[in-house]
Design a protein around this motif. Structure first.
Motif, PDB file in Angstrom:
ATOM      1  N   GLY A  69       0.809  -1.143  -0.093  1.00 50.60           N
ATOM      2  CA  GLY A  69       0.051   0.051  -0.087  1.00 50.60           C
ATOM      3  C   GLY A  69       0.771   1.187   0.124  1.00 50.60           C
ATOM      4  N   GLU A  70       0.297   2.248  -0.317  1.00 44.44           N
ATOM      5  CA  GLU A  70       1.079   3.521  -0.531  1.00 44.44           C
ATOM      6  C   GLU A  70       1.669   4.088   0.948  1.00 44.44           C
ATOM      7  N   GLU A  71       0.657   3.984   1.849  1.00 44.59           N
ATOM      8  CA  GLU A  71       0.894   4.267   3.083  1.00 44.59           C
ATOM      9  C   GLU A  71       1.689   3.346   4.072  1.00 44.59           C
ATOM     10  N   ILE A  86      -2.863  -1.362  -2.885  1.00 45.71           N
ATOM     11  CA  ILE A  86      -3.792  -0.750  -2.541  1.00 45.71           C
ATOM     12  C   ILE A  86      -3.119   0.959  -2.583  1.00 45.71           C
ATOM     13  N   ASP A  87      -4.072   1.613  -3.264  1.00 46.37           N
ATOM     14  CA  ASP A  87      -3.823   3.132  -3.143  1.00 46.37           C
ATOM     15  C   ASP A  87      -5.276   3.870  -2.276  1.00 46.37           C
ATOM     16  N   PRO A  88      -5.077   4.155  -1.202  1.00 46.27           N
ATOM     17  CA  PRO A  88      -6.315   4.733  -0.535  1.00 46.27           C
ATOM     18  C   PRO A  88      -6.879   5.943  -1.120  1.00 46.27           C
ATOM     19  N   ILE A  89      -6.037   6.812  -1.377  1.00 40.91           N
ATOM     20  CA  ILE A  89      -6.614   7.891  -2.277  1.00 40.91           C
ATOM     21  C   ILE A  89      -5.448   8.027  -3.303  1.00 40.91           C
ATOM     22  N   ASP A  90      -5.955   7.731  -4.599  1.00 38.17           N
ATOM     23  CA  ASP A  90      -5.216   8.129  -5.524  1.00 38.17           C
ATOM     24  C   ASP A  90      -5.599   9.496  -6.039  1.00 38.17           C
ATOM     25  N   GLY A  91      -4.803  10.474  -6.384  1.00 38.36           N
ATOM     26  CA  GLY A  91      -5.386  11.798  -6.682  1.00 38.36           C
ATOM     27  C   GLY A  91      -5.278  12.643  -5.367  1.00 38.36           C
ATOM     28  N   THR A  92      -4.445  12.337  -4.543  1.00 33.05           N
ATOM     29  CA  THR A  92      -4.460  13.177  -3.087  1.00 33.05           C
ATOM     30  C   THR A  92      -4.567  14.743  -3.372  1.00 33.05           C
ATOM     31  N   SER A  93      -3.638  15.220  -4.451  1.00 32.41           N
ATOM     32  CA  SER A  93      -4.030  16.741  -4.537  1.00 32.41           C
ATOM     33  C   SER A  93      -5.132  17.279  -4.924  1.00 32.41           C
ATOM     34  N   SER A 164       9.624  18.661  -6.964  1.00 36.19           N
ATOM     35  CA  SER A 164      11.169  18.250  -6.993  1.00 36.19           C
ATOM     36  C   SER A 164      11.101  16.930  -7.654  1.00 36.19           C
ATOM     37  N   ARG A 165      10.036  16.409  -8.325  1.00 36.20           N
ATOM     38  CA  ARG A 165      10.222  15.272  -8.906  1.00 36.20           C
ATOM     39  C   ARG A 165      11.047  15.087 -10.230  1.00 36.20           C
ATOM     40  N   PRO A 166      11.907  14.268 -10.541  1.00 35.67           N
ATOM     41  CA  PRO A 166      12.816  14.251 -11.712  1.00 35.67           C
ATOM     42  C   PRO A 166      11.826  14.172 -13.061  1.00 35.67           C
ATOM     43  N   ARG A 186      -5.221  15.619 -21.571  1.00 32.68           N
ATOM     44  CA  ARG A 186      -5.832  16.046 -20.181  1.00 32.68           C
ATOM     45  C   ARG A 186      -5.065  15.560 -19.123  1.00 32.68           C
ATOM     46  N   ARG A 187      -4.768  16.484 -18.386  1.00 33.67           N
ATOM     47  CA  ARG A 187      -3.932  16.086 -16.964  1.00 33.67           C
ATOM     48  C   ARG A 187      -5.041  16.095 -15.846  1.00 33.67           C
ATOM     49  N   PHE A 188      -5.551  14.992 -15.626  1.00 33.67           N
ATOM     50  CA  PHE A 188      -6.712  14.980 -14.677  1.00 33.67           C
ATOM     51  C   PHE A 188      -6.159  14.910 -13.173  1.00 33.67           C
ATOM     52  N   GLY A 189      -4.986  14.060 -12.644  1.00 40.40           N
ATOM     53  CA  GLY A 189      -4.381  14.100 -11.669  1.00 40.40           C
ATOM     54  C   GLY A 189      -4.639  13.020 -10.540  1.00 40.40           C
ATOM     55  N   ALA A 190      -5.098  11.923 -11.407  1.00 39.34           N
ATOM     56  CA  ALA A 190      -5.205  10.696 -10.534  1.00 39.34           C
ATOM     57  C   ALA A 190      -5.029   9.398 -11.661  1.00 39.34           C
ATOM     58  N   ALA A 191      -4.142   8.924 -11.460  1.00 39.79           N
ATOM     59  CA  ALA A 191      -3.486   7.834 -12.434  1.00 39.79           C
ATOM     60  C   ALA A 191      -4.674   6.629 -12.681  1.00 39.79           C
ATOM     61  N   SER A 192      -5.107   6.160 -11.352  1.00 43.02           N
ATOM     62  CA  SER A 192      -6.017   5.096 -11.425  1.00 43.02           C
ATOM     63  C   SER A 192      -7.122   5.371 -12.465  1.00 43.02           C
ATOM     64  N   TRP A 207      -0.395   8.035 -20.703  1.00 40.70           N
ATOM     65  CA  TRP A 207       0.781   7.611 -20.453  1.00 40.70           C
ATOM     66  C   TRP A 207       1.403   8.276 -19.275  1.00 40.70           C
ATOM     67  N   GLU A 208       2.590   7.805 -18.382  1.00 38.62           N
ATOM     68  CA  GLU A 208       3.078   8.670 -17.454  1.00 38.62           C
ATOM     69  C   GLU A 208       4.381   7.720 -17.057  1.00 38.62           C
ATOM     70  N   ARG A 209       5.590   8.577 -16.588  1.00 44.65           N
ATOM     71  CA  ARG A 209       6.697   8.114 -16.126  1.00 44.65           C
ATOM     72  C   ARG A 209       6.607   8.493 -14.552  1.00 44.65           C
ATOM     73  N   TRP A 214       1.041   1.164  -7.008  1.00 42.78           N
ATOM     74  CA  TRP A 214      -0.411   1.340  -6.295  1.00 42.78           C
ATOM     75  C   TRP A 214      -1.196   2.179  -7.024  1.00 42.78           C
ATOM     76  N   ASP A 215      -0.484   2.992  -7.742  1.00 41.45           N
ATOM     77  CA  ASP A 215      -1.409   4.052  -8.551  1.00 41.45           C
ATOM     78  C   ASP A 215      -2.059   3.349  -9.728  1.00 41.45           C
ATOM     79  N   VAL A 216      -1.036   2.490 -10.295  1.00 40.60           N
ATOM     80  CA  VAL A 216      -1.649   1.726 -11.653  1.00 40.60           C
ATOM     81  C   VAL A 216      -2.249   0.429 -11.726  1.00 40.60           C
TER      82      VAL A 216
HETATM   83  C1  IPD Z   1      -0.422  10.449  -8.093  1.00 44.77           C
HETATM   84  C2  IPD Z   1      -1.497  10.947  -8.970  1.00 44.77           C
HETATM   85  C3  IPD Z   1      -1.217  11.570 -10.289  1.00 44.77           C
HETATM   86  C4  IPD Z   1       0.158  11.145 -10.934  1.00 44.77           C
HETATM   87  C5  IPD Z   1       1.106  11.002  -9.563  1.00 44.77           C
HETATM   88  C6  IPD Z   1       0.799  10.096  -8.575  1.00 44.77           C
HETATM   89  P1  IPD Z   1      -1.226  10.041  -5.362  1.00 44.77           P
HETATM   90  O1  IPD Z   1      -0.908   9.565  -7.146  1.00 44.77           O
HETATM   91  O2  IPD Z   1      -1.912   9.543  -9.696  1.00 44.77           O
HETATM   92  O3  IPD Z   1      -2.202  11.591 -11.132  1.00 44.77           O
HETATM   93  O4  IPD Z   1       0.605  12.043 -11.661  1.00 44.77           O
HETATM   94  O5  IPD Z   1       2.317  10.425 -10.276  1.00 44.77           O
HETATM   95  O6  IPD Z   1       1.726  10.165  -7.487  1.00 44.77           O
HETATM   96  O7  IPD Z   1       0.075  10.453  -4.920  1.00 44.77           O
HETATM   97  O8  IPD Z   1      -2.148  11.254  -5.471  1.00 44.77           O
HETATM   98  O9  IPD Z   1      -1.928   8.561  -4.730  1.00 44.77           O
END
Ligand code: IPD
Length: 266
Positions: A69-71, A86-93, A164-166, A186-192, A207-209, A214-216
């Motif tokens: 899990g993420e946490e 598990i990712d309890p909240i994907d899209g935390t921001s 600071s992510r690379p 679109r950049r929605f902010g939640a990979a799942s 796509w995403e690097r 747990w996000d995917v």
């Molecule tokens: C994030 C989201 C976001 C992605 C980030 C992830 P989190 O997951 O899925 O869309 O761009 O790479 O870290 O931190 O909100 O579970």
């Protein structure tokens, strides 16, 4: 008819239980206790509690299964052949900003293979489910990836490294290359949900690097079961461990991969 195995019923029930307090929190964001885990990466009290409820509920129904899990990181179970990712909240921001684009994501791994994926957006009450060999569904309705064959009319989702992510220069260069030949990004902010929406044909691919497993993990099952292809940037479809994903239908996947591979960045 949607296929739901007993294991999927357990995953859905755990997510619905964990979602109830989460929905309440979303309504009163100002009362949340927020702690900063790292630059741009916030972990909330809600995040931790959600993971705790998920682990409790899943353990009750499937004692012995392990967790990643993420946490909480990795928790080994007596049963070494099964593990929930598990990712309890994907899209935390998004959650913290009051944007209703976040999800509880649960995947089930059996003998190292992803066999089931569930992504639940508790605000829209959209429950995406998929099981290996049995298809993908949204609230019980069968899903199929979009059918577009050309890049021109296609719409893609992506994720961008923040703070600071690379890999920011590369991400911008890739985004520019895809923007130039498609109907947009679109950049929605939640990979799942990016993966679930690809499975649902709302976007043609994603796509995403720099992404975590747990996000995917759950979303990967959804896209595959909706007829799409998911790979890493080398085009490998087996043994994905997170890190990177490229997905689309069988026509667009090779075109997207070729385009992304051709991008030069420092
Ligand atoms: C994030 C989201 C976001 C992605 C980030 C992830 P989190 O997951 O899925 O869309 O761009 O790479 O870290 O931190 O909100 O579970």
């Amino acid at each position: 008819m949607a296929f739901t195995s007993p294991a999927m019923n357990v995953m859905m029930a755990a997510a619905r239980k964990a979602a109830r307090p989460l929905v309440r929190d979303f309504g009163e964001l100002e009362n949340l206790q927020i702690s900063q885990k790292g630059p741009g990466d916030f972990v909330t009290h809600a995040d931790k509690r959600t993971e705790q409820i998920l682990i409790e509920e899943l353990t009750k129904a499937r004692p012995g299964y392990g967790f990643l899990g993420e946490e909480g990181g990795a928790i080994e179970g007596k049963d070494r052949t099964h593990r929930f990712i598990i990712d309890p909240i994907d899209g935390t921001s998004n959650f913290l900003h009051g944007i209703p684009q976040f999800a509880i994501s649960i995947a089930l791994e059996r003998e190292g293979q992803l066999v089931a994926g569930m992504v639940y957006n508790p605000i829209t009450d959209e429950m995406f489910t998929g099981e290996k060999g049995s298809g993908a569904f949204l609230n019980g309705k069968r899903l199929r990836v979009a059918a577009r064959k050309e890049m021109g009319p296609a719409l893609f989702a992506t994720g961008l490294p923040f703070a600071s992510r690379p890999g920011q220069a590369r991400a911008m260069a890739e985004t520019g290359a895809v923007l130039a030949v498609t109907s947009g990004i679109r950049r929605f902010g939640a990979a799942s949900l990016d993966l679930a929406w690809t499975a649902a044909g709302r976007v043609d691919g994603y796509w995403e690097r720099g992404i975590q497993i747990w996000d995917v993990a759950a979303g990967i099952v959804l896209v595959r079961e909706a007829g799409g292809i998911v790979s890493d940037f080398a085009g490998r479809t087996d043994g994905l461990t997170g890190g990177e994903v490229v997905c689309a239908n069988e026509h667009l996947h090779p075109q997207l991969l070729k385009l992304l591979k051709g991008v030069k960045a420092d």
